[in-house]
Scaffold this active site. Structure first.
Site, PDB file in Angstrom:
ATOM      1  N   CYS A  12     -12.625  11.997   8.382  1.00  0.00           N
ATOM      2  CA  CYS A  12     -13.240  12.992   9.404  1.00  0.00           C
ATOM      3  C   CYS A  12     -13.183  14.568   8.706  1.00  0.00           C
ATOM      4  CB  CYS A  12     -12.704  13.126  10.638  1.00  0.00           C
ATOM      5  SG  CYS A  12     -13.842  13.786  11.915  1.00  0.00           S
ATOM      6  N   ASP A 138      -5.298  10.761  19.632  1.00  0.00           N
ATOM      7  CA  ASP A 138      -5.074  12.264  19.058  1.00  0.00           C
ATOM      8  C   ASP A 138      -4.235  12.826  19.466  1.00  0.00           C
ATOM      9  OD1 ASP A 138      -5.209  13.869  16.690  1.00  0.00           O
ATOM     10  OD2 ASP A 138      -7.282  14.553  17.401  1.00  0.00           O
TER      11      ASP A 138
END
Length: 231
Positions: A12, A138
């Protein structure tokens, strides 16, 4: 005979053509573009479209949004047709369904670091966001991710059937080539997501680190699939 599990890999926060090409060459299954202006990894919808057009078939573009207005989401989808959406802000379960407008999406669970992580009700979160194709795990940090911090991987019952870890969870937050094997051993996720752990600076990836990360994931998969070895 059960087929060996293959952990999918998302890289990412890409901003450059060379990094997109290197990530694909390393073996990434998905490439994430951050459409959040406050992020140092931010790209515009137009830029995301330019970069996504470099992706070969079967490598999925992912558009990351944080508390985005519908117009921004629409511009991203227009620029990158077929992208998987990732909602990484403070959106409610109803918000993300409304914003996705029937498109496939992931929902990020921002889990506190340290002992406070155990107080996060992940089972309820996963149930509340049942419409999401995946729950991305996360660490709760300033800036909505990309901070290089991990939450306590031992805080949750990963084998619980409500989590469907091996088909629905994406492990993220502070992953590196050095620790991703341990993360896969504990969580057994469908996929892993890395950003800062393969960077030389924010938004600038390192080809060697991306290759090392993919190799570490594949090593974990091989070990988990071996009947004579364990992690």
């Amino acid at each position: 005979m059960t087929a060996p599990h293959r952990t999918r890999i998302k890289i990412c926060g890409l901003t450059r053509e060379a990094d997109v090409d290197a990530a694909v060459q390393a073996g990434a299954d998905a490439i994430g573009f951050v459409l959040y202006a406050a992020s140092p990894r931010h790209v515009t919808a137009h830029r995301a479209g330019e970069l996504a057009r470099r992706l070969p078939p079967f490598v999925t573009p992912v558009l990351l949004f944080v508390n985005a207005e519908p117009a921004l989401i629409q511009s991203g989808v227009d620029a990158v047709p077929g992208a998987l959406l990732q909602f990484h802000g403070d959106e409610s379960a109803d918000d993300v369904v409304r914003l996705a407008r029937g498109r496939p999406f992931m929902r990020a669970a921002r889990i506190p670091t340290g002992p406070a992580g155990a107080g996060f009700d992940l089972l309820k979160y996963a149930a509340d966001h049942a419409a999401a194709q995946a729950i991305l795990l996360d660490a709760l940090v300033d800036g909505y991710g990309g901070g290089g911090h991990s939450f306590d991987w031992t805080a949750f019952p990963w084998s619980h059937p409500q989590l469907n870890a091996s088909s629905r969870l994406v492990l993220s937050g502070g992953l590196t080539p050095a620790n991703v094997t341990d993360g896969i051993r504990l969580v057994r996720p469908w996929a892993v997501d890395v950003s800062s752990g393969v960077e030389v600076s924010k938004g600038i990836k390192d080809a060697g680190r991306m290759q090392a990360f993919v190799a570490a994931v594949r090593q974990a998969d091989a070990l988990l699939s071996s009947p004579s070895r364990s992690l």
